[in-house]
Design a protein around this motif. Structure first.
Motif, PDB file in Angstrom:
ATOM      1  N   LEU A  29       0.824  -1.211   0.000  1.00  0.00           N
ATOM      2  CA  LEU A  29       0.000   0.000   0.000  1.00  0.00           C
ATOM      3  C   LEU A  29       0.858   1.260   0.000  1.00  0.00           C
ATOM      4  N   LYS A  52       0.658  -7.849  -4.157  1.00  0.00           N
ATOM      5  CA  LYS A  52      -0.785  -7.733  -3.984  1.00  0.00           C
ATOM      6  C   LYS A  52      -1.503  -9.034  -4.320  1.00  0.00           C
ATOM      7  N   SER A  63     -13.677  -2.497   6.397  1.00  0.00           N
ATOM      8  CA  SER A  63     -13.545  -1.782   5.132  1.00  0.00           C
ATOM      9  C   SER A  63     -14.156  -2.574   3.988  1.00  0.00           C
ATOM     10  N   TYR A  81      -9.858 -10.421  -8.123  1.00  0.00           N
ATOM     11  CA  TYR A  81      -8.689 -11.303  -8.136  1.00  0.00           C
ATOM     12  C   TYR A  81      -8.820 -12.340  -9.247  1.00  0.00           C
TER      13      TYR A  81
ATOM     14  N   LYS B  11     -20.236  -3.596  -9.005  1.00  0.00           N
ATOM     15  CA  LYS B  11     -20.294  -3.169  -7.610  1.00  0.00           C
ATOM     16  C   LYS B  11     -20.900  -1.772  -7.505  1.00  0.00           C
ATOM     17  N   GLU B 218     -15.175   6.077  -0.748  1.00  0.00           N
ATOM     18  CA  GLU B 218     -14.364   4.880  -0.472  1.00  0.00           C
ATOM     19  C   GLU B 218     -13.260   5.219   0.526  1.00  0.00           C
ATOM     20  N   ARG B 221     -14.856   5.568   4.035  1.00  0.00           N
ATOM     21  CA  ARG B 221     -15.240   4.286   4.620  1.00  0.00           C
ATOM     22  C   ARG B 221     -14.044   3.389   4.867  1.00  0.00           C
ATOM     23  N   GLY B 222     -12.889   3.744   4.300  1.00  0.00           N
ATOM     24  CA  GLY B 222     -11.714   2.884   4.458  1.00  0.00           C
ATOM     25  C   GLY B 222     -11.653   1.790   3.418  1.00  0.00           C
ATOM     26  N   THR B 223     -12.618   1.790   2.488  1.00  0.00           N
ATOM     27  CA  THR B 223     -12.618   0.726   1.488  1.00  0.00           C
ATOM     28  C   THR B 223     -11.604   0.976   0.377  1.00  0.00           C
ATOM     29  N   GLU B 225      -8.572   1.552   0.790  1.00  0.00           N
ATOM     30  CA  GLU B 225      -7.398   0.782   1.168  1.00  0.00           C
ATOM     31  C   GLU B 225      -7.543  -0.662   0.694  1.00  0.00           C
ATOM     32  N   GLN B 226      -8.748  -1.180   0.919  1.00  0.00           N
ATOM     33  CA  GLN B 226      -8.992  -2.570   0.530  1.00  0.00           C
ATOM     34  C   GLN B 226      -8.904  -2.708  -0.992  1.00  0.00           C
ATOM     35  N   LEU B 227      -9.362  -1.682  -1.702  1.00  0.00           N
ATOM     36  CA  LEU B 227      -9.242  -1.715  -3.170  1.00  0.00           C
ATOM     37  C   LEU B 227      -7.782  -1.626  -3.584  1.00  0.00           C
ATOM     38  N   ALA B 228      -7.026  -0.808  -2.818  1.00  0.00           N
ATOM     39  CA  ALA B 228      -5.639  -0.564  -3.200  1.00  0.00           C
ATOM     40  C   ALA B 228      -4.758  -1.802  -3.021  1.00  0.00           C
ATOM     41  N   VAL B 229      -5.147  -2.731  -2.140  1.00  0.00           N
ATOM     42  CA  VAL B 229      -4.325  -3.938  -1.994  1.00  0.00           C
ATOM     43  C   VAL B 229      -4.697  -5.004  -3.022  1.00  0.00           C
ATOM     44  N   THR B 230      -5.779  -4.781  -3.752  1.00  0.00           N
ATOM     45  CA  THR B 230      -6.116  -5.725  -4.809  1.00  0.00           C
ATOM     46  C   THR B 230      -5.280  -5.380  -6.041  1.00  0.00           C
ATOM     47  N   PRO B 386      -2.631   6.291  -2.783  1.00  0.00           N
ATOM     48  CA  PRO B 386      -3.858   5.510  -2.905  1.00  0.00           C
ATOM     49  C   PRO B 386      -4.775   5.655  -1.697  1.00  0.00           C
ATOM     50  N   ASP B 387      -4.201   5.712  -0.501  1.00  0.00           N
ATOM     51  CA  ASP B 387      -5.078   5.668   0.670  1.00  0.00           C
ATOM     52  C   ASP B 387      -5.050   6.986   1.427  1.00  0.00           C
ATOM     53  N   ARG B 389      -5.551  10.139   3.423  1.00  0.00           N
ATOM     54  CA  ARG B 389      -6.699  10.451   4.288  1.00  0.00           C
ATOM     55  C   ARG B 389      -6.702  11.891   4.688  1.00  0.00           C
TER      56      ARG B 389
END
Lengths: 289, 389
Positions: A29, A52, A63, A81, B11, B218, B221-223, B225-230, B386-387, B389
């Protein structure tokens, strides 16, 4: 530091020590400003995209999308994925079975309880079967029985060869890790199995039973050679800077406490816990072992 | 790439469908605004201005002047016949109270003087605090006076035997006749001009705001971050997020255009290729700007503030309601910083003047440049932080 395959690594440290930042760098990240690390065989500076695919990440706060159902959240992450169709169905059955969410598939994620949300987040983080999963305080705000279930599941994962990197503030959880690391001010100051780390404090920790613990604590803290004194009901846990002989130090403690009007009733050696270690480190009074 | 975009778009579509209230708002708001703007922003011409004629004269020429004024749609005059000095003072007071916007004083003895071959002065007092009506009053009084003068001159010529009729006399005294032909909007229907602008405004409002909040939400909500690790790339995230809103905006466009046609008879006879290309380029450009706003905002409220800060000047400066030529030279260049400006220009040409794809190429090019710039910048900025804040 090294995290062994299939083991659970507990990452500890006070708030603001840099745990979350470290995790974010490790899972791709954040770009590190200096230093390096190899995660799942990839360099975190140059191979963030491969990392990733090989790792999972479960953030500190929930989240996922509260307006989507449990299944929709899962299928979305499966999709990005590249897991679709029959593979996604199979993965859903397997993971939702493991984290016990099959009955809640059609519930909107926002309506789940804290524990259920964490289980869903975990299932989503595991959707692509990562070799290594980062969990940032996975059990924060979850009740003890739910925590128990989550940890049982984490052990299961380890059994199947997934490595886990977990931060937590619950030291009973840290005791359950194969290995723990302490972070303070952005630096890893200690690492080892909880048992070995704890043993460093053996013979440095003395228990004191006393009727007036607050006065006794103040008196004992003022003594030289004492790192920290904590109150547990009528018991004081006294941590010395170095190993001590109970008979020799006992006299000093008794005298000091009596002088403060809080006579000591009993003195005994204590089994050190990670909590003692953690508090000691956090106050920066203990030199790293 | 396509697969990832599909999953994100799906989504985003689910978010849209789940949030019934917002969806209803996004579908209904354009129609409501079309109706409001269509009726409210009517003719740029001011009509029915309250005026008063203080007639101290009472003769034939005064009467004819009054008739000419009453016959004009610009004025709604009240005539005070057999007036006195007191009526002038009353008219001043009425002007101050805003009961009337102007009054005209016809002096005592005007008819007699003119009949005898002399000349006189009609005074007009105008409330210049209203910069819209005052010029209209001046213009209309000017042309009324010119007409009356020509008529009187023609009459005099007939009386003196120089011509046989008043008509002939008119030709003598004002030899140049003006013949006008109105093209593209012969009835001078203001909706034909305003509606393309209103459609642009509505589309801009919709696209900029929904897109501005999308990434910001996003983050909040913190999402993110979750998108950024994908393995999703910033470009995939943007395109996926934008698609549902793109189609929603297209739907709204069709909706609003049909409404403009049904309610206000706005022509929809442009070349399809030109109209479609302009709409698509404009929607993409506006979504791009929304995206850029979203990337630099930390949360939704910041994003909305920024969006409003962008939308308002565009609203005023783009020429959606009034031609850019009505603005001072100094601010005109600012208008070219908004895709809305090019859209209004091109869309009007396409709908009213049947402009072809080739005719509107520069407007299209400008909007596509916005698409590229905003997308490029968004992708770069999202990659950098990406994240954030």
């Amino acid at each position: 530091m090294r995290v062994t395959r299939g083991e659970i690594f507990g990452f500890l440290g006070p708030n603001g020590a840099g745990k979350t930042t470290t995790i974010k760098m490790l899972c791709g990240l954040l770009q590190p400003t200096s230093g390096s690390a190899i995660v799942a065989g990839c360099d975190i500076r140059t191979e963030r995209d491969r990392i990733k695919r090989a790792t999972g990440y479960m953030a500190q706060s929930f989240s996922l999308y509260p307006d989507l159902t449990v299944e929709e959240n899962f299928r979305f992450f499966a999709g990005v994925y590249g897991i679709t169709g029959a593979r996604a169905d199979a993965r859903l059955q397997e993971l939702f079975g493991d984290v016990e969410l099959l009955d809640l598939k059609d519930v909107q994620a926002g309506a789940l309880s804290g524990g259920m949300k964490q289980r869903l987040a975990l299932a989503c983080a595991l959707v692509h079967d990562p070799k290594l999963v980062f969990l940032d305080e996975p059990t924060a705000g979850v009740d003890p029985s739910q925590r128990q279930r989550l940890w049982d599941f984490l052990y299961d994962l380890g059994e199947r060869g997934t490595s886990l990197f977990v931060t937590t503030h619950y030291l009973d959880e840290a005791e359950r890790c194969h290995e723990v690391g302490f972070m303070l001010n952005g630096t890893l100051i200690a690492q080892g199995s909880p048992r070995v780390l704890r043993e460093q404090l053996r013979e440095r920790l003395v228990g004191v039973e006393v009727r007036r613990p607050v006065e006794a604590m103040r008196a004992l803290r003022a003594l030289p050679g004492i790192a920290d004194v904590t109150i547990h009901g009528y018991e004081l846990r006294v941590l010395f800077d170095a190993c001590v002989d109970l008979d020799v130090c006992g006299t000093r403690l008794t005298e000091a406490a009596s002088a403060a009007g809080a006579p000591i009733e009993r003195l005994y050696p204590l089994d050190p816990t990670l909590e003692d270690l953690f508090i000691g480190y956090a106050r920066e009074n203990v030199t790293p072992g | 790439m396509t697969r990832n975009i599909y999953h994100l778009a799906l989504k985003e579509f689910l978010h849209l469908v789940r949030d019934r209230r917002t969806l209803a708002f996004l579908l209904l708001m354009p129609s409501v605004l079309t109706v409001i703007f269509g009726y409210a922003i009517g003719s740029p011409r001011v009509t029915g201005i309250h005026t008063r004629i203080v007639d101290l004269d009472g003769g034939r020429i005064a009467e004819e002047y009054e008739e000419a004024m009453s016959g004009s749609i610009t004025f709604k005059p009240q005539v005070v016949s057999n007036a006195t000095e007191q009526d002038i003072a009353d008219a001043e007071e009425a002007l101050r109270r805003d009961d009337i916007s102007a009054f005209v004083i016809i002096p005592k003895g005007l008819s007699d003087t003119v009949e005898e071959g002399g000349s006189g002065t009609v005074r007009a007092v105008v409330d210049a605090s209203d910069t819209f009506t005052a010029p209209s009053v001046l213009r209309e009084l000017g042309s009324t006076t010119v007409q009356q003068n020509a008529f009187l001159a023609a009459e005099r010529a007939r009386r003196e035997g120089r011509v046989d009729s008043v008509e002939e006399g008119l030709k003598k005294v004002s030899p140049i006749e003006l013949a006008t032909e109105m093209r593209f909007n012969p009835e001078l229907k203001s909706q034909n001009f305003v509606m393309p602008g209103v459609i642009g405004l509505i589309l801009q409002l919709l696209t900029v705001i929904v897109m501005a909040t999308s990434i910001a939400r996003e983050r909040e909500r913190g999402t993110m971050e979750q998108l950024a690790v994908t393995p999703l790339s910033p470009a995939e995230i943007f395109i996926g997020k934008l698609l549902p809103y793109f189609f929603l905006a297209l739907l709204d466009t069709i909706n609003v255009m049909l409404l403009a046609w049904l309610l206000f008879g706005v022509s929809l006879q442009g070349h399809f290729a030109a109209v479609a290309a302009l709409v698509v380029a404009f929607i993409l450009g506006s979504l791009g700007i929304g995206q850029l706003i979203s990337v630099v905002s930390r949360n939704q409220s910041q994003a909305v503030q920024l969006a409003v800060f962008y939308i308002l000047p565009a609203f005023v400066l783009s020429g959606a309601f009034t031609p850019i030529e009505t603005q001072p030279e100094a601010v005109r260049p600012i208008a070219y910083a908004f895709p809305l400006t090019y859209f209004c220009h091109g869309f009007r040409a396409a709908l009213l003047r049947q402009a072809t794809l080739y005719d509107v190429r520069w407007d299209l090019a400008a909007m596509l440049l916005f698409v590229l710039l905003t997308f490029g910048l968004s992708v770069v900025l999202l990659r950098v932080r990406p994240d954030a804040r």
